[in-house]
Design a protein around this motif. Structure first.
Motif, PDB file in Angstrom:
ATOM      1  N   UNK A 166       0.788  -1.243   0.000  1.00 49.34           N
ATOM      2  CA  UNK A 166       0.000   0.000   0.000  1.00 49.34           C
ATOM      3  C   UNK A 166       0.812   1.281   0.000  1.00 49.34           C
ATOM      4  N   UNK A 167       2.119   1.174  -0.007  1.00 45.94           N
ATOM      5  CA  UNK A 167       2.970   2.368  -0.002  1.00 45.94           C
ATOM      6  C   UNK A 167       4.124   2.161  -0.969  1.00 45.94           C
ATOM      7  N   UNK A 168       4.945   3.175  -1.090  1.00 45.31           N
ATOM      8  CA  UNK A 168       6.124   3.061  -1.955  1.00 45.31           C
ATOM      9  C   UNK A 168       7.305   2.406  -1.233  1.00 45.31           C
ATOM     10  N   UNK A 169       7.126   2.071   0.046  1.00 47.61           N
ATOM     11  CA  UNK A 169       8.184   1.367   0.774  1.00 47.61           C
ATOM     12  C   UNK A 169       8.354  -0.034   0.192  1.00 47.61           C
ATOM     13  N   UNK A 170       9.549  -0.536   0.244  1.00 47.90           N
ATOM     14  CA  UNK A 170       9.830  -1.922  -0.123  1.00 47.90           C
ATOM     15  C   UNK A 170      10.782  -2.463   0.940  1.00 47.90           C
ATOM     16  N   UNK A 171      10.211  -2.864   2.071  1.00 44.22           N
ATOM     17  CA  UNK A 171      11.006  -3.235   3.233  1.00 44.22           C
ATOM     18  C   UNK A 171      10.628  -4.611   3.744  1.00 44.22           C
ATOM     19  N   UNK A 172      11.593  -5.306   4.307  1.00 42.16           N
ATOM     20  CA  UNK A 172      11.345  -6.571   4.978  1.00 42.16           C
ATOM     21  C   UNK A 172      11.516  -6.325   6.477  1.00 42.16           C
ATOM     22  N   UNK A 173      10.412  -6.086   7.153  1.00 45.04           N
ATOM     23  CA  UNK A 173      10.478  -5.779   8.583  1.00 45.04           C
ATOM     24  C   UNK A 173      10.809  -7.007   9.427  1.00 45.04           C
ATOM     25  N   UNK A 174      10.706  -8.192   8.856  1.00 48.61           N
ATOM     26  CA  UNK A 174      11.139  -9.373   9.595  1.00 48.61           C
ATOM     27  C   UNK A 174      12.661  -9.399   9.689  1.00 48.61           C
ATOM     28  N   UNK A 175      13.330  -8.827   8.705  1.00 44.37           N
ATOM     29  CA  UNK A 175      14.790  -8.733   8.742  1.00 44.37           C
ATOM     30  C   UNK A 175      15.266  -7.448   9.411  1.00 44.37           C
ATOM     31  N   UNK A 176      14.405  -6.427   9.439  1.00 53.38           N
ATOM     32  CA  UNK A 176      14.768  -5.113   9.995  1.00 53.38           C
ATOM     33  C   UNK A 176      13.685  -4.610  10.951  1.00 53.38           C
ATOM     34  N   UNK A 177      13.376  -5.357  12.012  1.00 52.86           N
ATOM     35  CA  UNK A 177      12.274  -4.958  12.896  1.00 52.86           C
ATOM     36  C   UNK A 177      12.518  -3.637  13.620  1.00 52.86           C
ATOM     37  N   UNK A 178      13.784  -3.269  13.803  1.00 49.02           N
ATOM     38  CA  UNK A 178      14.101  -2.026  14.517  1.00 49.02           C
ATOM     39  C   UNK A 178      13.619  -0.785  13.776  1.00 49.02           C
TER      40      UNK A 178
END
Length: 141
Positions: free
Chosen positions: A63-75
């Motif tokens: 739903x956004x322009x972010x492309x992040x893996x929060x499981x790898x970068x939870x901080x």
């Protein structure tokens, strides 16, 4: 006398799904070694658990322009204020607004909202004070 506790083993223990279910709490997806500490509460509402991080990460990337893996970068829920705020708003919509029988209004009880966010109802008296104060200070409530 208080005994200092090492944070990582402590959070790995209390946020482990096997331990949570022993006391009647819902599983939060923490099945791997180290998940309890890796997916501690972050963001405004304190998003906790692998499942909540995954659900938000999927929503964020769709739903956004972010492309992040929060499981790898939870901080990122702490270090990036925008992501932390979005995580909390998304969690609130999915777990409170969408699950209460009626819309939230002046008749909504803070304990009903608290139960959707924190099943243990921790700090429920402080939450009630915060809710009443927000009603006084924020016109939209």
């Amino acid at each position: 006398m208080l005994v200092p506790v090492s944070q990582e083993p402590f959070f790995n223990f209390i946020y482990n799904d096997d331990e949570r279910m022993k006391v009647g709490w819902s599983p939060i997806g923490n099945k791997n070694a180290g998940d309890g500490y890796k997916f501690i509460g972050r963001g405004i509402i304190q998003i906790t658990g692998r499942d909540n991080y995954k659900n938000f990460s999927d929503w964020l990337n769709q739903n956004t322009s972010f492309n992040l893996d929060l499981l790898q970068n939870p901080e990122l829920l702490n270090s990036n204020k925008e992501i932390g705020a979005l995580a909390s708003l998304c969690f609130f919509k999915n777990n409170v607004i969408d699950k209460l029988p009626n819309v939230i209004n002046n008749e909504t009880k803070s304990i009903d909202v608290t139960a959707k966010i924190n099943v243990a109802k921790l700090e429920k008296h402080q939450r009630k004070k915060n809710f009443l104060k927000s009603q006084e200070e924020i016109e939209c409530l």
